[in-house]
Design a protein around this motif. Structure first.
Motif, short mmCIF file in Angstrom:
data_model
loop_
_atom_site.label_atom_id
_atom_site.label_comp_id
_atom_site.label_asym_id
_atom_site.label_seq_id
_atom_site.Cartn_x
_atom_site.Cartn_y
_atom_site.Cartn_z
N ALA B 164 6.31 -55.22 88.85
CA ALA B 164 4.82 -55.50 89.50
C ALA B 164 4.11 -55.68 88.30
O ALA B 164 3.15 -56.65 88.35
CB ALA B 164 4.40 -54.12 90.44
N VAL B 165 4.08 -54.82 87.07
CA VAL B 165 3.47 -55.03 86.04
C VAL B 165 3.76 -56.41 85.21
O VAL B 165 2.79 -56.93 84.83
CB VAL B 165 3.61 -53.65 85.07
N ALA B 166 5.02 -56.67 85.09
CA ALA B 166 5.41 -57.85 84.58
C ALA B 166 4.79 -59.19 85.30
O ALA B 166 4.52 -60.11 84.49
CB ALA B 166 6.94 -57.78 84.61
N THR B 167 4.73 -59.01 86.52
CA THR B 167 4.15 -59.99 87.12
C THR B 167 2.73 -60.22 87.62
O THR B 167 2.04 -60.97 88.25
CB THR B 167 4.93 -60.47 88.60
N ASP B 168 1.88 -59.07 86.91
CA ASP B 168 0.47 -58.94 87.27
C ASP B 168 0.14 -58.51 88.51
O ASP B 168 -0.95 -58.75 89.03
CB ASP B 168 -0.41 -60.13 86.43
N GLU B 169 1.03 -57.84 89.22
CA GLU B 169 0.51 -57.56 90.69
C GLU B 169 -0.42 -56.27 90.51
O GLU B 169 -0.91 -55.96 91.22
CB GLU B 169 1.80 -57.34 91.26
N ALA B 170 -0.22 -55.56 89.52
CA ALA B 170 -1.09 -54.30 88.97
C ALA B 170 -1.32 -54.46 87.43
O ALA B 170 -0.52 -54.86 86.99
CB ALA B 170 -0.34 -53.08 89.45
N VAL B 171 -2.50 -53.86 87.24
CA VAL B 171 -2.68 -53.80 85.92
C VAL B 171 -1.73 -52.75 85.14
O VAL B 171 -1.26 -53.00 83.91
CB VAL B 171 -4.30 -53.30 85.52
N TYR B 172 -1.57 -51.82 85.69
CA TYR B 172 -0.52 -50.76 85.18
C TYR B 172 0.18 -50.17 86.44
O TYR B 172 -0.15 -50.30 87.52
CB TYR B 172 -1.11 -50.00 84.41
N ALA B 173 1.22 -49.43 86.15
CA ALA B 173 1.85 -48.75 87.08
C ALA B 173 2.39 -47.39 86.71
O ALA B 173 2.73 -46.98 85.60
CB ALA B 173 2.97 -49.54 88.00
N LEU B 174 2.76 -46.38 87.57
CA LEU B 174 3.42 -45.36 87.25
C LEU B 174 4.89 -45.32 87.62
O LEU B 174 5.29 -45.84 88.72
CB LEU B 174 2.75 -44.14 87.95
#
Lengths: 95, 489
Positions: B164-174
């Protein structure tokens, strides 16, 4: 370390699983193979080595015994598969 | 970059600056991330639950907050959370049929911390069931795909968060990391993933897999963002006895561009047999860059007990898991098999239907290692060798400030490639497992590509020295441009 069919059935019962015959056969082979790879540990001399249960060296961790608000009963029971009179309902444990 | 449609590409620090200057709103940023999800999610499948409505409400609240002059580094920034971190009112499945409908009545400490900053939670990410796996294929729902090559795995178990982070779905993730579950997918997806020191970040509300090894950590687009999220996540909590009461530094102070006089060891045992030659070459180039930045690099560093780590881990982690997962009996929450005549039959049927194959395999392995007659030979022996591994790390950090290794011996493998061979899957974490055993912190940063697939570099430091890790990671990142590349989606 080769696991026998009987040993696997014993572990299944200890673990409270109810595996199918084909799962038991598959796991007997796979777990034996994994356990063989654990034999490498027997090469290590641990005669004078203490056990490590965790990575940090904290011991005897205490905190004050203060009262705090608990969760409302209905919120805790909201995820219960079955309930009766505000209690978790379980299947019979005695015949 | 100011077009609303492109906002999803921003890092935390970039978005924060624009929010602070009121050039963008959190609602715009959140809508942009949700739009991006709508485009790529059908290909990548990173999310189990998307909470678009509550995310937009949180974004509007964040905007009001910012409007009154209050902004913190994560205020109004959209994030995704691995689906084993409890979120009040949002179902938390652990990637398992067992918890498919479980809605936690409370937030994990880390979620409370994000909410205190007015962060925006976009949803929950896919993972290997109960975090047991290295490919996210053990999710009970669907596999996640690697955005750099959709026929490959994103790594695991935090594969959803990484993709998700690699595809810019979220700015960051836990994510969470028990044996490599943040670092290995971060490496496979070309993002930054940090496993903090054991005891640095609260585990309260993290569904337990192996309690002596589990840690929550950030997956981010760059090292600056990693420091910013760590500033929020790190800290003592009285809610658990393994939380360490030691002060939290400002991690952004570690973001300096040179490595002058820093002693970096390259432990030879991590360049394992069977390691892909191109990964080795990429690491050599990266190590050369660290030297150029002023580091004193020693290639003769050694951690001789590394070869025992896989066995130690796959005894201890399943043992702890077999105890932790005993709670899933279909009574208080979770799946419950119908039509059983008594309690034992109900428990067995519930667990038979509720758990997938890898979870059953590990419960069996752990149950065996803890059972009468085998406890000393397996569990106690593994705990003793754990002591030796820990001591080696203690000793080596008297000589070096940081260690550098590959994150994984290979690039991302094909979906299905290791699914039927559990031992091969376990070997995917051979470079990351020892770090959890020792309880030390480690990061994976983008360090190159092999035929279009990312290579990760792992940087390790002594316990509670995330600062040195971030210093090395930042200096390296600023001297390279791997982190700026995005998958072609």
């Amino acid at each position: 370390m080769k696991l026998s069919h009987e040993e696997v059935i014993h572990i299944v019962s200890l673990a409270r699983l109810a595996l199918s015959q084909s799962e038991i056969e598959k796991f007997t082979v796979q777990l034996s193979h994994i356990l063989e790879n654990f034999e490498i540990l027997q090469q290590v001399d641990t005669t004078n080595t203490a056990r490590a249960a965790q990575a940090v060296q904290l011991q005897n961790v205490f905190r004050d015994d203060t009262t705090a608000k608990s969760y409302p009963q209905n919120e805790i029971l909201a995820n219960a598969p079955d309930q009766e009179e505000n209690c978790f309902k379980v299947r019979p444990i005695l015949e | 970059m100011n077009a609303v449609s492109d906002l999803y590409q921003l890092t935390i620090h970039e978005a924060h600056e624009l929010l602070r200057q009121r050039k963008i709103s959190s609602v715009e940023l959140t809508k942009s991330a949700l739009t991006r999800m709508a485009v790529v999610e059908s290909k990548v499948r990173a999310c189990i639950t998307i909470t678009d409505e509550s995310a937009l409400e949180q974004a509007a609240e964040a905007d009001t907050h910012i409007g009154t002059g209050h902004i913190q580094p994560l205020t109004g920034i959209p994030t995704l959370v691995k689906d084993l971190i409890c979120t009040k009112g949002i179902r938390t499945t652990c990637g398992s049929k067992m918890l498919e409908a479980f809605v936690p009545p409370y937030d994990a400490t880390v979620i409370e911390k994000l909410k205190a900053q007015k962060a925006v939670i976009l949803g929950k990410t896919n993972m290997d069931e109960f975090a047991m796996g290295s490919s996210t294929e053990h999710s009970a729902f669907f596999p996640t795909h690697n955005p750099w090559d959709l026929s490959r795995v994103p790594g695991g178990s935090s594969g959803g968060s990484a993709a998700a982070v690699a595809t810019d779905e979220a700015v960051y993730a836990l994510g969470s990391d028990t044996g490599g579950s943040i670092r290995q997918p971060a490496g496979f997806c070309s993002i930054v993933g940090l496993k903090p020191s054991y005891g640095r970040v609260s585990r309260f509300g993290l569904v337990a897999f192996a309690s002596s090894l589990d840690q929550i950590g950030p997956l981010t687009k760059d090292v600056t963002d990693c420091a910013l999220v760590m500033n929020v996540l790190a800290g003592y909590t009285p809610r658990e006895s393994t939380s360490v009461p030691c002060p939290v530094p400002d991690y952004t102070k570690s973001l300096v561009r040179n490595l002058k006089d820093l002693r970096i060891g390259i432990p030879q045992e991590y360049f394992v047999e069977g390691m892909q030659q191109e990964v080795r070459d990429a690491l050599e180039t990266a190590i050369g860059r660290l030297k150029q930045l002023g580091a004193q690099v020693d290639r003769e560093a050694s951690l001789p007990s590394t070869k025992y780590a896989l066995a130690v881990y796959y005894i201890l982690a399943p043992s702890e898991a077999s105890a932790n997962l005993a709670r899933y009996d279909g009574v208080k929450y979770g799946f419950s098999a119908p039509n059983a005549s008594n309690a034992i039959e109900a428990t067995e049927r519930t667990r038979q239907s509720g758990f997938g194959p890898e979870v059953k395999r590990r419960i069996m392995l752990g149950t065996y290692a803890l059972s009468a007659g085998y406890y000393d030979a397996y569990y106690v022996k593994a705990q003793k060798v754990r002591t030796l591994i820990r001591q080696e790390f203690e000793d080596i950090f008297r000589k070096y400030d940081a260690l550098v290794t590959p994150t994984s011996p290979t690039v991302a493998f094909n979906l299905g490639e290791k699914l039927e061979d559990p031992l091969q899957m376990y070997l995917a974490d051979v470079c990351t497992l020892p770090i959890n055993i020792a309880g030390v912190p480690a990061i994976s940063v983008p360090a190159g590509f092999v035929d279009g697939l990312p290579v990760g570099m792992q940087i390790i430091a002594k316990p509670f020295d995330e600062e040195t890790i971030l210093r090395v990671a930042f200096a390296y990142e600023q001297a390279t441009d791997w982190h700026e590349r995005r998958p072609p989606l």
